[in-house]
Design an enzyme around this catalytic site. Structure first.
Site, PDB file in Angstrom:
ATOM      1  N   ALA A  11      26.316  58.659   0.388  1.00 30.61           N
ATOM      2  CA  ALA A  11      27.582  58.971  -0.269  1.00 30.61           C
ATOM      3  C   ALA A  11      28.007  60.418  -0.123  1.00 30.61           C
ATOM      4  O   ALA A  11      29.150  60.758  -0.404  1.00 30.61           O
ATOM      5  CB  ALA A  11      27.501  58.606  -1.756  1.00 30.61           C
ATOM      6  N   ARG A  16      28.254  71.080   4.906  1.00 31.04           N
ATOM      7  CA  ARG A  16      27.638  72.023   5.835  1.00 31.04           C
ATOM      8  C   ARG A  16      27.797  71.609   7.292  1.00 31.04           C
ATOM      9  O   ARG A  16      27.590  72.411   8.204  1.00 31.04           O
ATOM     10  CB  ARG A  16      26.156  72.202   5.492  1.00 31.04           C
ATOM     11  CG  ARG A  16      25.916  73.155   4.321  1.00 31.04           C
ATOM     12  CD  ARG A  16      24.438  73.373   4.090  1.00 31.04           C
ATOM     13  NE  ARG A  16      23.830  72.258   3.395  1.00 31.04           N
ATOM     14  CZ  ARG A  16      22.519  72.134   3.183  1.00 31.04           C
ATOM     15  NH1 ARG A  16      21.684  73.051   3.650  1.00 31.04           N
ATOM     16  NH2 ARG A  16      22.041  71.090   2.527  1.00 31.04           N
ATOM     17  N   LYS A  23      29.346  62.739   7.202  1.00 30.23           N
ATOM     18  CA  LYS A  23      28.072  63.246   7.707  1.00 30.23           C
ATOM     19  C   LYS A  23      27.189  62.180   8.335  1.00 30.23           C
ATOM     20  O   LYS A  23      26.698  62.351   9.462  1.00 30.23           O
ATOM     21  CB  LYS A  23      27.287  63.946   6.590  1.00 30.23           C
ATOM     22  CG  LYS A  23      25.951  64.502   7.089  1.00 30.23           C
ATOM     23  CD  LYS A  23      25.221  65.330   6.053  1.00 30.23           C
ATOM     24  CE  LYS A  23      24.535  64.489   5.025  1.00 30.23           C
ATOM     25  NZ  LYS A  23      23.585  65.273   4.216  1.00 30.23           N
ATOM     26  N   GLU A 155      10.730  71.977  -7.572  1.00 25.97           N
ATOM     27  CA  GLU A 155      11.678  72.485  -6.590  1.00 25.97           C
ATOM     28  C   GLU A 155      11.375  73.949  -6.271  1.00 25.97           C
ATOM     29  O   GLU A 155      10.754  74.663  -7.059  1.00 25.97           O
ATOM     30  CB  GLU A 155      13.111  72.335  -7.117  1.00 25.97           C
ATOM     31  CG  GLU A 155      13.540  70.895  -7.363  1.00 25.97           C
ATOM     32  CD  GLU A 155      13.441  70.025  -6.114  1.00 25.97           C
ATOM     33  OE1 GLU A 155      13.751  70.524  -5.007  1.00 25.97           O
ATOM     34  OE2 GLU A 155      13.043  68.850  -6.245  1.00 25.97           O
ATOM     35  N   ASN A 377      34.521  44.071  54.371  1.00 28.10           N
ATOM     36  CA  ASN A 377      34.507  45.511  54.626  1.00 28.10           C
ATOM     37  C   ASN A 377      35.872  46.087  54.230  1.00 28.10           C
ATOM     38  O   ASN A 377      36.909  45.673  54.766  1.00 28.10           O
ATOM     39  CB  ASN A 377      34.231  45.807  56.099  1.00 28.10           C
ATOM     40  CG  ASN A 377      34.054  47.294  56.346  1.00 28.10           C
ATOM     41  OD1 ASN A 377      32.960  47.832  56.239  1.00 28.10           O
ATOM     42  ND2 ASN A 377      35.154  47.974  56.667  1.00 28.10           N
ATOM     43  N   ASN A 386      47.874  47.141  41.816  1.00 25.93           N
ATOM     44  CA  ASN A 386      47.798  46.070  40.817  1.00 25.93           C
ATOM     45  C   ASN A 386      48.798  46.181  39.684  1.00 25.93           C
ATOM     46  O   ASN A 386      48.915  45.271  38.874  1.00 25.93           O
ATOM     47  CB  ASN A 386      46.381  46.049  40.221  1.00 25.93           C
ATOM     48  CG  ASN A 386      45.985  47.379  39.595  1.00 25.93           C
ATOM     49  OD1 ASN A 386      46.530  48.420  39.946  1.00 25.93           O
ATOM     50  ND2 ASN A 386      45.030  47.352  38.691  1.00 25.93           N
ATOM     51  N   TYR A 387      49.558  47.266  39.596  1.00 29.33           N
ATOM     52  CA  TYR A 387      50.343  47.527  38.394  1.00 29.33           C
ATOM     53  C   TYR A 387      51.793  47.842  38.767  1.00 29.33           C
ATOM     54  O   TYR A 387      52.050  48.715  39.598  1.00 29.33           O
ATOM     55  CB  TYR A 387      49.720  48.714  37.649  1.00 29.33           C
ATOM     56  CG  TYR A 387      50.322  49.058  36.315  1.00 29.33           C
ATOM     57  CD1 TYR A 387      50.588  48.075  35.364  1.00 29.33           C
ATOM     58  CD2 TYR A 387      50.627  50.382  35.991  1.00 29.33           C
ATOM     59  CE1 TYR A 387      51.125  48.400  34.132  1.00 29.33           C
ATOM     60  CE2 TYR A 387      51.169  50.718  34.756  1.00 29.33           C
ATOM     61  CZ  TYR A 387      51.414  49.729  33.827  1.00 29.33           C
ATOM     62  OH  TYR A 387      51.951  50.061  32.604  1.00 29.33           O
ATOM     63  N   ALA A 423      44.751  49.006  60.033  1.00 24.01           N
ATOM     64  CA  ALA A 423      44.789  50.281  59.325  1.00 24.01           C
ATOM     65  C   ALA A 423      46.225  50.722  59.094  1.00 24.01           C
ATOM     66  O   ALA A 423      47.095  50.527  59.952  1.00 24.01           O
ATOM     67  CB  ALA A 423      44.037  51.337  60.120  1.00 24.01           C
ATOM     68  N   ARG A 440      53.244  47.916  59.374  1.00 24.78           N
ATOM     69  CA  ARG A 440      53.525  49.340  59.407  1.00 24.78           C
ATOM     70  C   ARG A 440      54.703  49.568  60.364  1.00 24.78           C
ATOM     71  O   ARG A 440      54.986  48.745  61.228  1.00 24.78           O
ATOM     72  CB  ARG A 440      52.310  50.138  59.859  1.00 24.78           C
ATOM     73  CG  ARG A 440      51.762  49.766  61.219  1.00 24.78           C
ATOM     74  CD  ARG A 440      50.368  50.330  61.426  1.00 24.78           C
ATOM     75  NE  ARG A 440      49.860  50.038  62.768  1.00 24.78           N
ATOM     76  CZ  ARG A 440      48.576  50.008  63.081  1.00 24.78           C
ATOM     77  NH1 ARG A 440      47.670  50.227  62.156  1.00 24.78           N
ATOM     78  NH2 ARG A 440      48.191  49.766  64.320  1.00 24.78           N
TER      79      ARG A 440
END
Length: 461
Positions: A11, A16, A23, A155, A377, A386-387, A423, A440
């Site tokens: 609790a 510190r 904590k 203590e 390969n 993809n987006y 390519a 291309r």
């Protein structure tokens, strides 16, 4: 068999730590320290675990979930007051109750078991977990009588010169007879300088009633470390790191530099794995035999198959097959499945993609939202596009396909079995099986034009 319970004190705000994070939620090797405590104490077999929460209670509940019951200490009025919050859940039960602080992540299940066994064997109403401190300054001292019985806890600020020489300290962890604990708590007063109800007062109350109070001396002081600031947090991290690494090494794992290797507590590593310096293995990762990890690799929630190598790379929430080479400088993002004998080379990123056995993505490529077959390969600079800014789409590359360098595969698209992509192509349509696809612009050469261009640029100067 005696029934056992536990109360975890969690609790305190922990001022510190100088942190917005509660904590006990500060992590030690990737896991909140209160979770370490809960897992270790539950491992000895308990009827109930009650965690006392206060500041930041909702976040603690979210982390620990259904593994414990919770009670709320609205005001932090001392350890005795914290334990009283669990009274409604435990007061009528017979058995042994462990009380432990949520900021002591290094105590092991073996220690909890030995503490309980000592407590029950001696018939004690209370048993204090104690340790010999190299420097006991600041700790409560355990004072024994001439018969070596626990007399009281004093203590630091209340100790006389002789008592200050005592090096046996109270670790703040206890075993109690459950009914005797809550009976004694009724007599605890807050008549002290702090105005708080101290759990340690229960020891003196029981002694005054001639109840049996004992101590179990733990041989390893480091295990009792309480984390109250960032310095202690670093000490806990180092101690747990070396403990875990030593366990793996004794089980047949080669760790080249244990001081610079970080393995989280839930990781499984099989014999004959070699781990090089600078590596971090976390979550529920499994590293199969003969794999090589590192140097400087980070693996989180992954399975790495036998004989695979992950070198200077990052892998998260994925599965890597057998005899796979990853890296250097590869990034395996979540939901990737890499087949056996595949290769993921330097500066390759894989995300939510399945790669079949023997497939190679050797360098400088992005493969995301893709299903790639076996023996494919994929050339340098390939991108599965993809987006579209709103939705993600799947790229399918079938077995034995060859993707030339600097190709863009615009999803959704399928590259057929055994086909070739030339390519520099940008593929927007499916490629049939055993086809060559060239996408291309046609090359055009203008002879002598280079000199004209250079002269034009010179005239502008």
């Amino acid at each position: 068999m005696t029934k056992r319970y536990a109360i975890i004190l969690a609790a305190g705000q922990g001022t510190r730590m100088k942190s917005k994070l509660y904590k006990v939620l500060h992590p030690v090797l990737g896991k909140p320290m209160v979770q370490h405590v809960l897992e270790q104490v539950k491992a000895i077999g308990l009827e109930d675990v009650i965690t006392v929460v206060g500041f930041g209670s909702d976040k603690v509940k979210d982390h620990l979930g259904n593994n414990t019951k919770f009670v709320l200490q609205e005001e932090q009025l001392g350890t005795g007051h914290a334990v009283i919050q669990a009274e409604e859940l435990l007061k009528d039960k017979k058995g042994t109750t462990i009380v432990v602080c949520g900021d002591t992540p290094l105590i092991t299940k073996e220690t909890f078991e030995q503490l309980c066994e000592h407590h029950e064997k001696t018939g004690s109403k209370a048993t204090i977990l104690t340790a010999k401190a190299p420097n006991p300054f600041g700790y409560g001292r355990v004072i024994r009588n001439e018969r070596n019985e626990v007399k009281r806890i004093v203590e630091q600020k209340d100790a006389n010169p002789d008592e200050l020489l005592v090096d046996e300290i109270n670790t703040g962890t206890y075993c109690f007879d459950n009914e005797a604990l809550f009976e004694a708590l009724k007599s605890v007063s807050n008549d002290n300088s702090q105005g708080e109800y101290y759990l340690t007062d229960v020891i003196e109350i029981m002694k005054n009633k001639s109840e049996m109070v004992s101590a179990y001396l733990i041989p390893n002081f480091d295990e009792t470390l309480g984390v109250n600031d960032r310095v202690a947090l670093a000490q806990a991290e180092k101690t747990m790191k070396l403990r875990i690494n030593e366990q793996h090494m004794r089980n047949g794992v080669t760790i080249m530099d244990p001081d610079n290797t970080y393995i989280h507590s839930d990781v499984v590593i099989e014999p004959d794995v070699v781990i090089y310096p600078g590596s971090i293995i976390g979550g529920n990762s499994i590293i199969r035999s003969n794999a090589i990890i590192g140097p400087n690799s980070e693996i989180q929630n992954c399975e790495v198959g036998e004989d695979s190598v992950v070198k200077q790379s990052v892998a998260t929430d994925s599965k890597i097959g057998k005899r796979v080479n990853v890296g250097p400088f590869a990034h395996i993002r979540p939901d990737a499945i890499i087949g056996d004998e595949a290769k993921i080379g330097n500066f390759v990123e894989i995300k939510k993609a399945e790669l079949g056995n023997g497939t190679k993505v050797s360098h400088l490529s992005y493969i995301g939202d893709a299903k790639v077959g076996s023996n494919v390969n994929i050339g340098c600079g390939t991108i599965t596009v993809n987006y579209d800014g709103k939705n993600k789409y799947l790229t399918t590359i079938e077995d034995d396909a060859f993707i030339g360098c600097n190709s863009n595969l615009i999803a959704p698209v399928t590259i057929g079995k055994g086909s070739y992509v030339a390519a520099g192509s940008t593929i927007t349509k499916d490629v049939p099986t055993d086809a060559l696809s060239v996408a291309r612009a046609r090359q055009s050469n203008k002879e002598g034009y280079a000199s004209k261009l250079k002269n034009r640029l010179k005239d502008k100067e």
